[in-house]
Design a protein around this motif. Sequence first.
Motif, mmCIF file in Angstrom:
data_model
loop_
_atom_site.group_PDB
_atom_site.id
_atom_site.type_symbol
_atom_site.label_atom_id
_atom_site.label_comp_id
_atom_site.label_asym_id
_atom_site.label_seq_id
_atom_site.Cartn_x
_atom_site.Cartn_y
_atom_site.Cartn_z
ATOM 1 N N ARG A 134 10.117 19.887 0.906
ATOM 2 C CA ARG A 134 10.480 20.748 -0.223
ATOM 3 C C ARG A 134 9.684 22.047 -0.206
ATOM 4 O O ARG A 134 10.228 23.133 -0.425
ATOM 5 C CB ARG A 134 10.242 19.999 -1.534
ATOM 6 N N VAL A 135 8.386 21.945 0.061
ATOM 7 C CA VAL A 135 7.550 23.145 0.075
ATOM 8 C C VAL A 135 7.939 24.053 1.241
ATOM 9 O O VAL A 135 8.006 25.277 1.093
ATOM 10 C CB VAL A 135 6.060 22.770 0.142
ATOM 11 N N PRO A 155 0.796 -1.239 0.000
ATOM 12 C CA PRO A 155 0.000 0.000 0.000
ATOM 13 C C PRO A 155 0.823 1.281 0.000
ATOM 14 O O PRO A 155 0.301 2.344 -0.335
ATOM 15 C CB PRO A 155 -0.828 -0.121 1.285
ATOM 16 N N GLY A 156 2.098 1.196 0.345
ATOM 17 C CA GLY A 156 2.930 2.394 0.373
ATOM 18 C C GLY A 156 3.765 2.618 -0.868
ATOM 19 O O GLY A 156 4.637 3.498 -0.878
ATOM 20 N N ASP A 157 3.512 1.865 -1.926
ATOM 21 C CA ASP A 157 4.293 1.982 -3.163
ATOM 22 C C ASP A 157 3.818 3.217 -3.940
ATOM 23 O O ASP A 157 2.860 3.155 -4.715
ATOM 24 C CB ASP A 157 4.122 0.710 -3.997
ATOM 25 N N LYS A 177 -7.416 27.648 4.809
ATOM 26 C CA LYS A 177 -7.850 27.147 6.121
ATOM 27 C C LYS A 177 -9.083 26.260 6.047
ATOM 28 O O LYS A 177 -9.145 25.211 6.687
ATOM 29 C CB LYS A 177 -8.097 28.325 7.063
ATOM 30 N N ALA A 178 -10.082 26.671 5.278
ATOM 31 C CA ALA A 178 -11.318 25.884 5.208
ATOM 32 C C ALA A 178 -11.070 24.511 4.604
ATOM 33 O O ALA A 178 -11.710 23.521 4.990
ATOM 34 C CB ALA A 178 -12.364 26.634 4.388
ATOM 35 N N TYR A 179 -10.125 24.431 3.673
ATOM 36 C CA TYR A 179 -9.804 23.152 3.032
ATOM 37 C C TYR A 179 -8.899 22.301 3.920
ATOM 38 O O TYR A 179 -9.123 21.103 4.096
ATOM 39 C CB TYR A 179 -9.108 23.391 1.690
ATOM 40 N N ALA A 180 -7.863 22.935 4.473
ATOM 41 C CA ALA A 180 -6.892 22.190 5.283
ATOM 42 C C ALA A 180 -7.547 21.584 6.516
ATOM 43 O O ALA A 180 -7.134 20.516 6.992
ATOM 44 C CB ALA A 180 -5.740 23.101 5.684
ATOM 45 N N ALA A 181 -8.587 22.246 7.033
ATOM 46 C CA ALA A 181 -9.274 21.737 8.220
ATOM 47 C C ALA A 181 -9.961 20.401 7.964
ATOM 48 O O ALA A 181 -10.267 19.659 8.907
ATOM 49 C CB ALA A 181 -10.299 22.765 8.697
ATOM 50 N N LEU A 182 -10.178 20.065 6.691
ATOM 51 C CA LEU A 182 -10.874 18.824 6.350
ATOM 52 C C LEU A 182 -9.945 17.611 6.354
ATOM 53 O O LEU A 182 -10.405 16.481 6.259
ATOM 54 C CB LEU A 182 -11.549 18.967 4.980
ATOM 55 N N ARG A 183 -8.654 17.837 6.423
ATOM 56 C CA ARG A 183 -7.666 16.765 6.569
ATOM 57 C C ARG A 183 -7.756 15.717 5.465
ATOM 58 O O ARG A 183 -8.440 14.706 5.586
ATOM 59 C CB ARG A 183 -7.807 16.082 7.935
ATOM 60 N N GLY A 184 -7.018 15.968 4.409
ATOM 61 C CA GLY A 184 -6.968 15.030 3.300
ATOM 62 C C GLY A 184 -6.004 13.890 3.558
ATOM 63 O O GLY A 184 -5.472 13.747 4.670
ATOM 64 N N PRO A 185 -5.747 13.073 2.558
ATOM 65 C CA PRO A 185 -4.833 11.937 2.718
ATOM 66 C C PRO A 185 -3.405 12.408 2.970
ATOM 67 O O PRO A 185 -3.044 13.550 2.668
ATOM 68 C CB PRO A 185 -4.951 11.206 1.375
ATOM 69 N N ASP A 186 -2.608 11.529 3.526
ATOM 70 C CA ASP A 186 -1.210 11.851 3.788
ATOM 71 C C ASP A 186 -0.448 12.025 2.481
ATOM 72 O O ASP A 186 -0.716 11.337 1.488
ATOM 73 C CB ASP A 186 -0.551 10.735 4.603
ATOM 74 N N LEU A 187 0.518 12.941 2.508
ATOM 75 C CA LEU A 187 1.436 13.134 1.392
ATOM 76 C C LEU A 187 2.852 12.850 1.879
ATOM 77 O O LEU A 187 3.150 13.015 3.063
ATOM 78 C CB LEU A 187 1.336 14.564 0.858
ATOM 79 N N PRO A 188 3.747 12.429 0.999
ATOM 80 C CA PRO A 188 5.105 12.070 1.424
ATOM 81 C C PRO A 188 5.838 13.233 2.087
ATOM 82 O O PRO A 188 5.682 14.394 1.695
ATOM 83 C CB PRO A 188 5.788 11.666 0.110
ATOM 84 N N GLN A 189 6.650 12.914 3.072
ATOM 85 C CA GLN A 189 7.416 13.931 3.782
ATOM 86 C C GLN A 189 8.365 14.687 2.853
ATOM 87 O O GLN A 189 8.652 15.862 3.079
ATOM 88 C CB GLN A 189 8.210 13.280 4.922
#
Length: 326
Positions: free
Chosen positions: A307-308, A18-20, A290-302
Motif C-alpha cells: 500500500r505504501v 504467532p502469525g495472528d 536511513k539511520a533507523y531503517a539500517a537497524l532492521r525492525g520487526p517484519d510488517l505485513p506485505q
Amino acid sequence: MPPTSKIAELENWLVMKPGDLKSIRQLVTRLEHAPKAPGSAGRFSAAQEDIVTSLGADWRADLFEPEHMVEQYRAWLAALRNRGVSLAVPIGQVFSGRVLKVRGQNAYCGVFLDFFKETGAIPALCNDCYKVQILPHDLRAMFQTYALLLKLDLPNDNARKCMIELRDGIKFPYKAYIYCDTVDDVRACLQAFRDLQAKHGIEGISSKISHGCSEYGQKYPAFKFPETDDAPEFVPDPQWPAIEKAYFRSIKLPAQARDSNTREHVSLRDVFAFCTWVKYAELIGDPTSKAYAALRGPDLPQQFTKRVRSQAKIRRREMQELQNTE
C-alpha cells in the motif's frame, strides 16, 4: 475478564498462532494502558517491560535530539529481538493527552467518517472540532514532533496524536494534531506549540489551524478553516440533523474506555508505531530514515508495504513541497 487475564490469554494464544495479526494488535493495545501483569504474562509483556526500563530519567527530552532518538530506537528493537518479537502489526497513530471530546461529548471519529461517507452529511458535533494541524517535513521532524507533543503543557490537556497518512487523496505524509472545540482554544494551542518548537530550536515543521476531518473540506471547501476574513461561511444542510438522528438511532456506540491517553512510559504499541513510521519513511524515499531503517525492525505485513509503495511517488512530492516552503 480482568485486563491481565485477557493479556495472558492472548499471550498464550500467540505461542500457538504467532502469525495472528489481529491478536497481536489486540494484545499490544491492551498492554498500552494495562496494569503491570504479575510475573510477566509472555514475550510481548516482557518486551514492553524491557522497553520501559530502557528509558532514561528524562526520556522525553532525549527524544528531541536525532542521535539520541536513534540510540533509543536501537534499544527498543533490541528489547523486541531479545524477547522473540519478530512480527509487528502496522500502527500509524500514537495518541496522548485526554481522550478526545468535543463540547464534552465523546467524538467517535471513525464512526462519524463512515456516516459521512455513506450520507454526505457532516455530523453536527464535527462543526465544533478545530485542530492544530502539524506537518513534519520528514521522519526526523516527525519524531521531534512526537517529543514536542509529549512535552507540551496545555491547560485542558487537549487530545493530540501523531500519524502517517495512508488515505488516498489526502495530502502530506507525516502529520500531528491537537484537538480543540473553540476557535480561541485552537489559536492558543497553535501558539503554545510554536513557542515550544522555537524554544527547542526545531525546524522542518509547519503548522496551521484546520477544521474537522480532511474529507469534509474536500467535499465542502467552505467547511475548511477560513484563511481570510472574506472566506464564505459554511452553512450545513438543514436536512442533516434528521439524517444523522435516523442513522444513529440503531447504532450502539462504545463506552469510553479511559479518560486519558497519556502514559509515563513508551509502550510496545508505541514502538510498533515507530517501526511502522520508519518503514513508511524508507518506502517513500525519506533520506532521514536511513539511520533507523539500517537497524532492521520487526517484519510488517506485505499488505502494508504494498500500500505504501503505491503512494510513494506522491508522498515524496508532497514531502518536497513542504520542504520547499521553508
